[in-house]
Motif scaffolding. Structure first.
Motif, PDB file in Angstrom:
ATOM      1  N   UNK A   6     -24.721  69.408  48.465  1.00  0.00           N
ATOM      2  CA  UNK A   6     -26.486  69.413  47.848  1.00  0.00           C
ATOM      3  C   UNK A   6     -26.389  71.659  48.358  1.00  0.00           C
ATOM      4  N   UNK A   7     -25.981  72.530  49.105  1.00  0.00           N
ATOM      5  CA  UNK A   7     -26.724  73.357  49.520  1.00  0.00           C
ATOM      6  C   UNK A   7     -25.827  74.218  48.548  1.00  0.00           C
ATOM      7  N   UNK A   8     -25.027  73.121  47.075  1.00  0.00           N
ATOM      8  CA  UNK A   8     -23.776  74.209  46.670  1.00  0.00           C
ATOM      9  C   UNK A   8     -24.034  74.193  44.938  1.00  0.00           C
ATOM     10  N   UNK A   9     -23.812  75.588  45.250  1.00  0.00           N
ATOM     11  CA  UNK A   9     -23.983  74.846  43.104  1.00  0.00           C
ATOM     12  C   UNK A   9     -22.680  74.487  42.809  1.00  0.00           C
ATOM     13  N   UNK A  10     -21.464  74.141  42.981  1.00  0.00           N
ATOM     14  CA  UNK A  10     -20.876  73.326  42.989  1.00  0.00           C
ATOM     15  C   UNK A  10     -19.145  72.913  43.808  1.00  0.00           C
ATOM     16  N   UNK A  11     -18.558  72.379  43.662  1.00  0.00           N
ATOM     17  CA  UNK A  11     -17.714  71.781  45.139  1.00  0.00           C
ATOM     18  C   UNK A  11     -16.433  72.370  44.677  1.00  0.00           C
ATOM     19  N   UNK A  12     -15.235  72.331  45.229  1.00  0.00           N
ATOM     20  CA  UNK A  12     -14.175  73.051  44.800  1.00  0.00           C
ATOM     21  C   UNK A  12     -12.722  72.388  45.951  1.00  0.00           C
ATOM     22  N   UNK A  13     -12.631  71.551  45.231  1.00  0.00           N
ATOM     23  CA  UNK A  13     -11.189  71.170  46.629  1.00  0.00           C
ATOM     24  C   UNK A  13     -10.215  71.244  45.631  1.00  0.00           C
ATOM     25  N   UNK A  14      -9.555  71.797  46.864  1.00  0.00           N
ATOM     26  CA  UNK A  14      -8.798  72.390  46.864  1.00  0.00           C
ATOM     27  C   UNK A  14      -7.207  71.168  46.947  1.00  0.00           C
ATOM     28  N   UNK A  15      -6.818  70.806  47.500  1.00  0.00           N
ATOM     29  CA  UNK A  15      -6.214  69.282  48.128  1.00  0.00           C
ATOM     30  C   UNK A  15      -6.727  68.182  48.318  1.00  0.00           C
ATOM     31  N   UNK A  16      -6.335  66.497  47.613  1.00  0.00           N
ATOM     32  CA  UNK A  16      -6.507  65.437  48.584  1.00  0.00           C
ATOM     33  C   UNK A  16      -5.687  64.322  47.906  1.00  0.00           C
ATOM     34  N   UNK A  17      -5.988  63.589  48.529  1.00  0.00           N
ATOM     35  CA  UNK A  17      -4.821  62.232  47.867  1.00  0.00           C
ATOM     36  C   UNK A  17      -5.532  61.568  47.063  1.00  0.00           C
ATOM     37  N   UNK A  18      -5.213  60.375  46.110  1.00  0.00           N
ATOM     38  CA  UNK A  18      -6.010  60.024  45.726  1.00  0.00           C
ATOM     39  C   UNK A  18      -7.146  59.064  46.165  1.00  0.00           C
ATOM     40  N   UNK A  39      -8.776  60.244  48.798  1.00  0.00           N
ATOM     41  CA  UNK A  39      -9.605  61.478  50.146  1.00  0.00           C
ATOM     42  C   UNK A  39     -11.157  61.148  49.922  1.00  0.00           C
ATOM     43  N   UNK A  40     -11.098  61.534  51.750  1.00  0.00           N
ATOM     44  CA  UNK A  40     -12.549  62.014  51.840  1.00  0.00           C
ATOM     45  C   UNK A  40     -13.450  63.033  50.913  1.00  0.00           C
ATOM     46  N   UNK A  41     -12.287  64.357  50.943  1.00  0.00           N
ATOM     47  CA  UNK A  41     -13.466  65.374  49.957  1.00  0.00           C
ATOM     48  C   UNK A  41     -13.838  64.990  48.402  1.00  0.00           C
ATOM     49  N   UNK A  42     -12.745  63.830  48.008  1.00  0.00           N
ATOM     50  CA  UNK A  42     -13.510  63.098  46.757  1.00  0.00           C
ATOM     51  C   UNK A  42     -15.051  62.798  46.817  1.00  0.00           C
ATOM     52  N   UNK A  43     -15.343  62.389  47.901  1.00  0.00           N
ATOM     53  CA  UNK A  43     -16.205  62.112  48.512  1.00  0.00           C
ATOM     54  C   UNK A  43     -17.786  63.006  48.041  1.00  0.00           C
ATOM     55  N   UNK A  44     -17.502  64.070  48.461  1.00  0.00           N
ATOM     56  CA  UNK A  44     -18.325  65.366  48.018  1.00  0.00           C
ATOM     57  C   UNK A  44     -18.149  65.491  46.885  1.00  0.00           C
ATOM     58  N   UNK A  45     -17.315  65.359  46.253  1.00  0.00           N
ATOM     59  CA  UNK A  45     -16.945  65.297  44.534  1.00  0.00           C
ATOM     60  C   UNK A  45     -17.786  64.112  43.858  1.00  0.00           C
ATOM     61  N   UNK A  94      -2.522  64.826  43.644  1.00  0.00           N
ATOM     62  CA  UNK A  94      -2.883  63.808  43.297  1.00  0.00           C
ATOM     63  C   UNK A  94      -4.834  63.780  42.857  1.00  0.00           C
ATOM     64  N   UNK A  95      -5.632  63.936  44.201  1.00  0.00           N
ATOM     65  CA  UNK A  95      -6.865  63.906  43.917  1.00  0.00           C
ATOM     66  C   UNK A  95      -7.742  65.000  42.941  1.00  0.00           C
TER      67      UNK A  95
END
Length: 361
Positions: A220-232, A234-240, A263-264
């Motif tokens: 919400x604070x950001x203009x975009x989300x950059x994911x570097x690594x994450x499994x299929x 991954x919790x990072x995908x929640x942010x995406x 994979x993510x």
């Protein structure tokens, strides 16, 4: 003065206060008014009875002034969604936090920001690319937002600070609780030179359920989300996912298809996320006037190296390569290989990793 009572009510209700914050304020007119006469009868509307009963019980022992004095002692500041300094971008997301606790410079939230997220158990490739790309982004005055987790999050914060840039850590605990322990020093650095932020009341422990919830604030604070690594999965995908719901850009760094950590990002690229090779790819998408790029700097470095150094550099990849594999691919005496590897490392073109592995940087 009224904020004192808002903090006390937040201490009682926790994140449930988000939903009832505006209706309660409209009904009572001030938080002091609710604190002083709210015990007389339940407020109208859809506030559950158990919440009102909880308020009645905690009101007997909770001292709002002492609570705020404790925040001051810990150098923790507060901003509610009713104040002008509250980040406007968070007013546009679902389940807007009713208040934020912070240490550092809240003005960072008025600037354009990018969330950088990824695997906790990141690869050397992921960490290297995070450092390289984030440093350049930070040098273009893009605020780097992440979650202070081990791995990619920590690398992103470190890279932003190393570049003299701005970084914001959104915590899944109270803003007074450093987590994880190995990032305690980084936590203090960000508190001094960046911004530590949390919607959880101080003292809140880093429970697993807190982290998916806080991810909506990172995006919400950001203009975009950059994911570097994450499994299929991954919790990072929640942010995406939050970013897509909020209409934000999603960027992804490609990696080897043989690596589970790729994979993510690769799936996101398949679904339309912007593939990132250089910082330029992100900056141009966000409307920055780009002046320089990593490729040009890399080319400048290799102009004056010898033919043998170029041959060896072409063998070494972005993924770690063992010395035995290097020797097997290059027909030259072992002693000369080590000498050339050292020269390339001194020129900042490769890095030696533990176990006699080498990687391009």
């Amino acid at each position: 003065m009224d904020q004192i009572y808002a903090v006390a009510l937040h201490q009682i209700f926790g994140l449930q206060f988000n939903k009832h914050f505006l209706p309660l304020y409209e009904y009572y007119g001030s938080w002091q008014e609710m604190w002083e006469r709210g015990h007389q009868a339940p407020p109208p509307g859809n506030m559950p009875l158990y919440m009102w009963e909880k308020f009645l019980e905690r009101r007997k022992t909770l001292n709002p002034l002492a609570l705020v004095q404790e925040l001051e002692r810990k150098k923790i500041k507060v901003v509610t969604r009713l104040e002008e300094t509250f980040p406007a971008t968070l007013l546009q997301i679902a389940n807007t936090p009713c208040m934020l606790y912070y240490r550092g410079d809240l003005n960072f939230l008025q600037k354009k920001a990018l969330a950088v997220v990824g695997a906790r158990k990141a690869s050397p490739y992921g960490l290297t690319q995070t450092k390289t790309i984030v440093q350049e982004l930070a040098q273009h005055d893009l605020v780097i937002v992440s979650g202070l987790a081990r791995g990619i999050d920590g690398a992103a914060h470190e890279a932003a600070l190393a570049a003299g840039g701005k970084t914001v850590a959104v915590l899944g605990s109270g803003v007074d609780i450093p987590y994880p322990r190995e990032n305690k020093d980084l936590y203090h650095k960000i508190g001094e030179a960046g911004l530590l932020l949390s919607e959880f009341p101080p003292g809140t422990q880093p429970l697993d359920i807190n982290f998916p919830v806080r991810n909506r604030i990172i995006s919400g604070l950001s203009s975009g989300v950059f994911i570097v690594e994450g499994q299929a999965k991954s919790g990072s995908l929640i942010t995406c996912d939050y970013a897509l719901e909020q209409g934000k850009e999603v960027f992804a760094l490609p990696g080897p298809v043989t690596s589970p950590l790729s994979m993510g990002p690769l799936r996101l690229i398949q679904q339309g996320a912007k593939l990132v090779i250089y910082a330029q790819d992100i900056l141009e998408e966000l409307g920055y006037e780009y002046t320089y790029n990593l490729f040009n700097r890399h080319q400048e470095k290799i102009i004056n190296i010898t033919r043998e150094e170029k041959e060896l550099l072409n063998i070494i990849a972005w993924e770690p390569l063992h010395i035995d594999s290097i020797l097997a691919r290059w027909d030259i005496q072992r002693g000369n290989v080590y000498e050339i590897l050292l020269k390339l490392e001194l020129q900042g073109l490769i890095r030696q990793l533990p176990g006699k592995y080498y990687v391009k940087i």
